[in-house]
Each structure stands twice: as C-alpha cells, then as structure tokens.
Scaffold this motif. Structure first.
Motif, PDB file in Angstrom:
ATOM      1  N   ALA A  99      -4.917   1.050  -2.439  1.00 27.98           N
ATOM      2  CA  ALA A  99      -4.249   1.055  -1.204  1.00 27.98           C
ATOM      3  C   ALA A  99      -5.269   1.195   0.005  1.00 27.98           C
ATOM      4  O   ALA A  99      -4.870   0.510   1.183  1.00 27.98           O
ATOM      5  CB  ALA A  99      -3.593   2.462  -1.372  1.00 27.98           C
ATOM      6  N   MET A 100      -6.217   1.747  -0.142  1.00 28.24           N
ATOM      7  CA  MET A 100      -7.241   1.902   0.888  1.00 28.24           C
ATOM      8  C   MET A 100      -7.706   0.460   1.543  1.00 28.24           C
ATOM      9  O   MET A 100      -7.735   0.190   2.593  1.00 28.24           O
ATOM     10  CB  MET A 100      -8.556   2.734   0.765  1.00 28.24           C
ATOM     11  CG  MET A 100      -9.606   2.667   1.757  1.00 28.24           C
ATOM     12  SD  MET A 100     -11.204   3.097   1.285  1.00 28.24           S
ATOM     13  CE  MET A 100     -11.766   2.065  -0.123  1.00 28.24           C
ATOM     14  N   HIS A 101      -8.140  -0.319   0.645  1.00 26.42           N
ATOM     15  CA  HIS A 101      -8.509  -1.969   1.071  1.00 26.42           C
ATOM     16  C   HIS A 101      -7.208  -2.669   1.512  1.00 26.42           C
ATOM     17  O   HIS A 101      -7.390  -3.143   2.511  1.00 26.42           O
ATOM     18  CB  HIS A 101      -9.000  -2.543  -0.039  1.00 26.42           C
ATOM     19  CG  HIS A 101     -10.416  -2.052  -0.259  1.00 26.42           C
ATOM     20  ND1 HIS A 101     -11.215  -2.555   0.556  1.00 26.42           N
ATOM     21  CD2 HIS A 101     -10.832  -1.395  -1.510  1.00 26.42           C
ATOM     22  CE1 HIS A 101     -12.587  -1.784   0.210  1.00 26.42           C
ATOM     23  NE2 HIS A 101     -12.193  -1.200  -1.080  1.00 26.42           N
TER      24      HIS A 101
ATOM     25  N   LEU B 288      -7.700   7.125  -9.081  1.00 25.90           N
ATOM     26  CA  LEU B 288      -8.847   6.485  -8.337  1.00 25.90           C
ATOM     27  C   LEU B 288      -8.596   5.078  -8.098  1.00 25.90           C
ATOM     28  O   LEU B 288      -8.856   4.623  -7.059  1.00 25.90           O
ATOM     29  CB  LEU B 288      -9.814   6.815  -9.342  1.00 25.90           C
ATOM     30  CG  LEU B 288     -11.326   6.206  -8.744  1.00 25.90           C
ATOM     31  CD1 LEU B 288     -11.883   6.809  -7.701  1.00 25.90           C
ATOM     32  CD2 LEU B 288     -12.261   6.253  -9.878  1.00 25.90           C
ATOM     33  N   ILE B 289      -8.008   4.346  -8.811  1.00 26.46           N
ATOM     34  CA  ILE B 289      -7.580   2.723  -8.733  1.00 26.46           C
ATOM     35  C   ILE B 289      -6.756   2.716  -7.574  1.00 26.46           C
ATOM     36  O   ILE B 289      -7.000   1.722  -6.915  1.00 26.46           O
ATOM     37  CB  ILE B 289      -7.319   2.239  -9.954  1.00 26.46           C
ATOM     38  CG1 ILE B 289      -8.527   2.361 -11.047  1.00 26.46           C
ATOM     39  CG2 ILE B 289      -7.102   0.895  -9.786  1.00 26.46           C
ATOM     40  CD1 ILE B 289      -8.347   1.840 -12.480  1.00 26.46           C
TER      41      ILE B 289
ATOM     42  N   ALA C 212       0.794  -1.194  -0.016  1.00 27.51           N
ATOM     43  CA  ALA C 212      -0.062   0.025   0.036  1.00 27.51           C
ATOM     44  C   ALA C 212       0.873   1.264   0.046  1.00 27.51           C
ATOM     45  O   ALA C 212       0.596   2.347  -0.850  1.00 27.51           O
ATOM     46  CB  ALA C 212      -0.923  -0.072   1.226  1.00 27.51           C
ATOM     47  N   ILE C 213       1.906   1.170   0.779  1.00 23.64           N
ATOM     48  CA  ILE C 213       2.832   2.489   0.791  1.00 23.64           C
ATOM     49  C   ILE C 213       3.555   2.609  -0.359  1.00 23.64           C
ATOM     50  O   ILE C 213       3.681   3.724  -1.131  1.00 23.64           O
ATOM     51  CB  ILE C 213       3.905   2.219   2.131  1.00 23.64           C
ATOM     52  CG1 ILE C 213       3.040   2.544   3.302  1.00 23.64           C
ATOM     53  CG2 ILE C 213       4.976   3.272   1.850  1.00 23.64           C
ATOM     54  CD1 ILE C 213       3.937   1.860   4.435  1.00 23.64           C
ATOM     55  N   PHE C 214       3.982   1.415  -1.186  1.00 26.48           N
ATOM     56  CA  PHE C 214       4.593   1.573  -2.748  1.00 26.48           C
ATOM     57  C   PHE C 214       3.566   2.032  -3.394  1.00 26.48           C
ATOM     58  O   PHE C 214       4.098   2.791  -4.482  1.00 26.48           O
ATOM     59  CB  PHE C 214       5.073   0.102  -2.935  1.00 26.48           C
ATOM     60  CG  PHE C 214       5.812   0.182  -4.119  1.00 26.48           C
ATOM     61  CD1 PHE C 214       7.223   0.591  -4.216  1.00 26.48           C
ATOM     62  CD2 PHE C 214       5.080  -0.485  -5.156  1.00 26.48           C
ATOM     63  CE1 PHE C 214       7.763   0.740  -5.392  1.00 26.48           C
ATOM     64  CE2 PHE C 214       5.841  -0.485  -6.331  1.00 26.48           C
ATOM     65  CZ  PHE C 214       7.240   0.090  -6.657  1.00 26.48           C
ATOM     66  N   SER C 215       2.431   1.397  -3.337  1.00 29.70           N
ATOM     67  CA  SER C 215       1.333   2.006  -4.423  1.00 29.70           C
ATOM     68  C   SER C 215       1.178   3.567  -4.331  1.00 29.70           C
ATOM     69  O   SER C 215       1.172   4.476  -5.286  1.00 29.70           O
ATOM     70  CB  SER C 215       0.091   1.459  -4.432  1.00 29.70           C
ATOM     71  OG  SER C 215      -0.491   1.637  -3.265  1.00 29.70           O
TER      72      SER C 215
END
Length: 130
Positions: A69-71, A63-64, A26-29
């Motif tokens: 990342a949120m999930h 958006l994607i 998530a951090i990488f994205s």
C-alpha cells in the motif's frame, strides 16, 4: 544536476487512470487489513485454538500489505506530480515505486507456486507409498 525532460501529453493521458486505480487499490488493501484485524479479534474472543498461528499470519500479512500500500500511494503521488508538471523526474520516481510493488507481488506469487508444487509432490509421494 539531473536533466529534466518534458513529459509528452500521450504519456500523461495513459498514466492518469492508473493513478486513480493505484489509490483505490491501496485504500482497498488497507480496508482489507482492517477486516483481517476484525477477524483476529473475533478469533481471540471465540478462543481460537490456533491463535498463535493466526497472530503470526496476521503480522506477516500486515507487513506485506503495508509495504504494498505504501508503494502504491507513493506511485500515485509521484505520478500525479509528474503528470501535472512538465518535469519527468517525478514520473521516474513513480515508476520506481511501481517496480518495487510488482517485484514484491512477483516474489509472493513465486513463493505461492512453489508451495503449491511442494504440496502436490508430497501428496503424490504419500499416495504412492500407501
């Protein structure tokens, strides 16, 4: 009232590394999103002729990326709570968010494969008609 079942130690041991890697992903994205923003700014400064297409692609990508990342962050948060405590409800919530993550990834993959096949078919038809 939900029935709370204890989480076995073997499940906790198998899930623990995925929590760390989900946070890293998530951090990488999000870092990748920052680099995309930097690329968009450089494109504006260099007067890219395809600025509208670049902006639209950036907005869709943003958006994607934010949804994914949120999930992943939610999966990591609920999985950590589920493995630290004895209740399995948090673990079930974490798996729900992981399922959404993989559903979105699967849909993106299917769209990409469909577009690739469409390009191959159009390329074959155009080469046969010449």
């Amino acid at each position: 009232m939900e029935k709370i079942t204890p989480v076995p130690a073997s499940v906790k041991n198998h899930i623990a590394p995925t929590i760390t890697w989900a946070r890293y992903a998530a951090i990488f994205s999000l870092l990748n999103l920052g680099l995309s923003l930097f690329q968009l700014v450089i494109g504006f400064m260099k007067r890219n002729p395809f600025v509208l297409f670049t902006l639209a692609a950036f907005l869709v990508s943003t958006l994607i990326t934010l949804i994914l990342a949120m999930h992943l962050f939610r999966y990591a948060r609920y999985a950590k709570a589920g493995t630290e405590g004895d209740a399995s409800t948090e673990l079930y919530h974490s798996l729900y968010h992981l399922r959404i993550y993989f559903t979105v990834i699967g849909m993106i993959f299917m769209i990409a494969i469909s577009l690739l096949l469409l390009m191959i078919i159009v390329g074959l038809i155009s080469s046969l008609t010449q």
